[in-house]
Structure formats: C-alpha cells, structure tokens
Write an enzyme that holds these catalytic residues in place. Structure first.
Site: not given
Ligand code: ADP
Ligand code: MG
Length: 539
Positions: A65, A98-99, A390
């Site tokens: 994550d 997020t990545t 997520d």
C-alpha cells in the site's frame, strides 16, 4: 562611518541555515520527489511487489500500500514530504490509488525537468500543466460509465480490482462480496459515511473466515463471568466515566486509629459503589459499555443484577455504538436520564479465535456494520485490512459519484491520447508542456508492464494502437502481456481514483516547479542536511 570591506561576507541568515537557489533548488526538489515515486513504483498493480518496513521498535509491516509505505518511511526532505502529502490526500479522498498518485507526480516532475533543461521557464510549464490538468478532468468524466448501488456485479468487480495482487488475493471473492454488502447496507441516498463501516481485525483461522456483522463488534469481553453471556432486547448505556470511587487528585491522608474506623471507611466506599450500580439499574439498562474502568465490587453488583458490562471500550467504538444504538454517551452516573439509553436486539459474547468479543447486533439503526477480518498472522490480517479498506473506499466513491472506468492502464492511455489531440490546438510552449503532461500519464501502463516482467515498449505500442482504433478501455493483461478489454475483463475502478490522482499529482507538481529558493533553518539537534540530500536514502 567606516568604509565597508568588500571582501567581508555579509550574513543575513543565522549560522546553520542553508540556502539553495535557482536551478539547484529546482533540481534538488525534483530529484527528491522522483526518488519517492521510484520507491513505491515497484508495488504498482497486481504484479507489484511488497515492501517490508521495520520501525525503530523492530515492528515489521509487510505491505503493498503506497500511503502506508510512505507514512512509515519518515521522510525528511521538504519536497519529498510534499509528495507524501499527495498520497495522504488520495487516501482521504478516495482510499485507494495512492501509489498511482505518487508515481504520476514523480513523472510529471521528471518531464517538467526535461523542459526546464530546454530552457522553458517553470512558470510556462506550470501554466501548461494546469491547462492539461483541467482538460483531464473533463476527458476522464466523459470517459466514465454510469453506476449505481443496484449494480452489485459491477461493484463487486470494483472491490475485486482493489484487492487484486494484495494480501487479500486468496479470498478476494468473499471479501469483495462482504465489502459491497457492507457499503450498500449503510448507504442512504448515495451518501455513505465510511465511519459506519468498522473494520475489526482478529488474528486466527484464515482469511476465508472473515465475515460481515450487521451491527458492532468490539474487541472486549464481559467483565465478570457471572454476567449473562447473551441478552435479547437490550437497553444500552454508554458511560464515559469510571464505575469506581475516584482517587483524590492530591495526595490525601486519612488517619485511622481503630479497626472500627477502617471498617467504616471501607463501608463508605462500598456504599458509594453500590449507589452507582443502583443508579445504573434504575436507568433500565441491561448492558453497560464503559470507556473507563469498572471496580471489582461494581462488577459484582452489576453481575448480580444480570447486567452485561464491558470496560475500557475504545472511544471510536463508543461513538459507533452511540450511532448504531441511538444511545448518548454519558459522563456522569448521577445524571442518567431515559433519553440517553439506546437499544439493540442482541448483545452477546462470542469466542473468536482464542479471545472473546462482544457482538451488538440488530441495532435500532442497522446503518452501522462491522467487517471482521481474519487471517493466520498479525502481518496477514493487517495487510488484508488495508486491502479491505481500499476496496471500501473504491465502492463508496463509485456509488457517490455514480461513475466508473475500466483500469489496467486503459484510462491513462486514453487520457494521454486525448490530451495530445488537445495539445495540437495550443500554441508554442504550452503545447510542449501539455504534451509532456500527456506523456507522463503513460508511466502507469509502463509500470504495470514492467512490474509484470513484460516489455514496456511493446505493451505501450500495442495499447496505443488499440486506443487509436477508439477502444477506450483497452488495457494490459498483466498475465499474458496482451491487450485486453479491461471492461470485459472486469478490471473496474471508480472514476474518482483517476480524477483525484491526476488532480493532486499535478497540483503538487506546479507547487514544486514554482520553488526556486529553499531556505532551511539548521536544527542543532539534527545533523544538517546537505542541500537536496535525503539522509538514509542512499544519496
Ligand atoms: P494504487 O495504490 O495506485 O491503488 P495498486 O497496486 O492497487 O496501486 O495498483 C493499481 C493499478 O493496478 C491500477 O492502475 C489498476 O488499473 C491496475 N490493476 C488492478 N487490477 C488489474 C488487473 N487485473 N490487470 C491489470 N491491471 C490491474
Ligand atoms: Mg489499489
């Protein structure tokens, strides 16, 4: 007046301050941001690798994550920290992606740097990027397909996509269904409060034993073994005060000179505790959840009255209980009124793994649910929990916005293509900047391919040719390396992941591009940082 010596340095900043200006400042900032992006890049996508993070206490986290990795890394460089903020914003606004957001920011900056090297002024690049970012929102919105909370199948695919390649992979079918059931349960007119979905993790048995409970589950047992193990039609009292005789704030001494006095003193305490429990009984409550402690004697009295009690309940659980049962949290036992009492159909203590937990089910307001995440070890449950969170964020975003896109690199390639068309309508330098922005978007499919061990150039070429044939959802099958229809393949993501990622990544890029002077105060407690250097990052 004496003449100034021209060779004498003039200090305008105190000792220990460092200052970097102009191109150096820009270069350092961009480099730092790129390193952050590079760090999380290898985790992107279903074939992304995990990272093992060890903190100063020796605690280990194994995760895929993006935001978790960056939060744990304790990054110090100011520009790098700004990139971490992008991940945090994405986490707050969507919960997933997020990545993607961080990798995009890194690539936007990288391409901007190439333009700076060609002597294009950062403010011009900034302006072009802003145009591109605004246009992106329109293009992405037009690309998306509609979705509602009735489209269970699609929602399940969204949850599935969020969990692909994560710790939850092995049980993602079950978990996706749980997530969608949970979200649709608490939904009211397309509004969902993510706080209404509690994710409780418990080590033991396997991921496949995770379950959805339509109510609240708290990680507490009843305080006394002779209290009832389960109750029906329960009146619930929530206390934010201890059921104990408070010790005095200041050191007080009482002098006892005879056994009688000792006796009287203890009796006095006993009476006070008894009074408290009587008050509780009078309120009609048959279950008490207390955020603070419960005295042994109070436990005994409560048990005698057949009242279920749990102590040291977490504040967030108290708030969830209040929402679910309609009770108000009380901080004074003296002032309990009938209005503060809540209701639930069932309160029971159940064994989960080798620990007892309290289930509060069939609440007045079933708009609060708990997902109980199970897994063999602490590291597994923690990573499954992150994947589930997520997925919850994605399903909520999809329902709230009512828009979904197919992933696997498809939206980025399509957006890139349409932005390049748009760039052609602009003149000169702005066109260059919009093109740089458009090309930066290709980092997502490229990285998905790289992480899957595929040739990124081949993949990108075939993707682009499919998009040129107006296949807007042509994405990459990371298992075969072939182009696939991502929609058909069920790789679905909420539109918000993409719009938010592009938005925050471009905003931070503009912010960093405009900086041409870094003035850092020297902290005496810390070794001063070389300009642009990030300690511990191998630079
Ligand atoms: P993020 O933190 O950005 O969500 P992830 O590791 O979850 O990072 O990867 C998300 C990316 O993986 C998205 O671009 C998504 O479209 C892609 N993806 C997810 N599932 C698949 C799949 N089955 N095939 C190809 N790409 C996928
Ligand atoms: Mg993801």
């Amino acid at each position: 007046m004496t003449q100034n010596n021209p060779n004498q340095p003039i200090y305008i900043l105190p000792e220990g301050h460092s200052r970097t200006v102009g191109r150096d400042a820009q270069r350092n900032n961009i480099l730092a941001a790129k390193i952050v992006a590079e760090t999380v890049r290898t985790t992107l996508g279903p074939k992304g690798m995990d990272k093992m993070l060890v903190d100063s206490m020796g605690d280990v986290i194994v995760t895929n994550d993006g935001v978790t990795i960056l939060k744990e890394m304790q990054i110090e460089h100011p520009a790098a920290k700004m990139i971490v903020e992008v991940a945090k914003t994405q986490e707050e606004e969507v919960g997933d992606g997020t990545t993607t957001a961080v990798v995009l920011a890194g690539e936007f900056l990288k391409n901007a740097e190439a333009l700076i090297d060609k002597n294009i002024h950062p403010t011009v690049i900034s302006k072009g990027y802003r145009l591109a970012a605004e246009k992106s929102q329109k293009i992405l919105n037009a690309m998306a397909e509609p979705i509602t909370s009735q489209d269970k199948e699609l929602l399940i695919k969204i949850a599935n996509t969020a969990m692909t390649g994560k710790g939850a992979e092995s049980s993602k079918e079950l978990l996706s269904k749980i997530v969608v059931d949970a979200v649709t349960q608490v939904e009211e007119n397309k509004k969902i409060n993510s706080k209404d979905i509690k994710v409780e993790k418990k080590v033991g048995s396997g991921i496949e034993d995770s379950e959805l409970i339509k109510g609240i589950v708290i990680d507490k047992e009843r305080v006394h073994s002779s209290m009832p193990k389960s109750l029906e039609k329960v009146n619930i009292l929530l206390l934010d005060t201890a059921i104990e005789v408070k010790s005095t704030e200041t050191d007080a001494k009482i002098q006892i000179t005879s056994p009688d006095q000792m006796d009287a003193f203890l009796k006095q305490e006993e009476t006070m505790i008894k009074k408290m429990t009587e008050k509780i009984k009078e309120s009609g409550a048959n279950a008490v959840f207390c955020q603070k402690g419960i005295d042994d004697l109070a436990q005994y009295y409560l048990a005698k009255e057949g009242i279920y009690a749990a102590r040291r309940v977490k504040k967030s659980d108290m708030e969830n209980l209040a929402r679910a049962t309609g009770a108000s949290i009380v901080n004074n036992i003296e002032t309990i009124t009938p209005e503060v009492i809540g209701y639930s159909g069932i309160v029971e203590e159940l064994k989960v793994g080798d620990e007892q937990m309290t289930y509060i089910k069939e609440c007045k307001n079933p708009k609060a649910v708990t997902i109980l995440v199970r897994g063999g070890t602490e590291h597994v449950v923690a990573e499954v929990e992150r994947a589930v969170v997520d997925a919850i964020g994605d399903v909520i975003s999809a329902i709230e916005d009512g828009k979904v896109v197919a992933g696997a690199g498809a939206p980025e390639v399509e957006l890139s293509k349409q932005l390049k068309d748009y760039a052609n309508t602009l003149s000169g330098r702005e066109q260059l900047a919009v093109n740089a922005f458009a090309e930066a978007l290709e980092v997502i499919p490229r990285t998905l391919a790289e992480n899957a061990g595929l040739d990124p150039i081949d993949v990108l070429t075939s993707l682009k040719s499919s998009h040129d044939k107006n296949e807007k959802f042509a994405g990459i099958n990371v298992f075969t390396g072939k182009v696939m229809d991502s929609w058909e393949a069920g790789v679905l993501e909420p539109l918000r992941i993409k719009t938010q990622a592009v938005k925050s990544a471009s905003e931070v890029t503009e912010l960093i591009l405009r900086i041409d002077d870094v003035i850092a105060s020297g902290e005496s407690s810390r070794p001063s940082m070389p300009p642009g250097g990030m300690p511990g990052m191998g630079m």
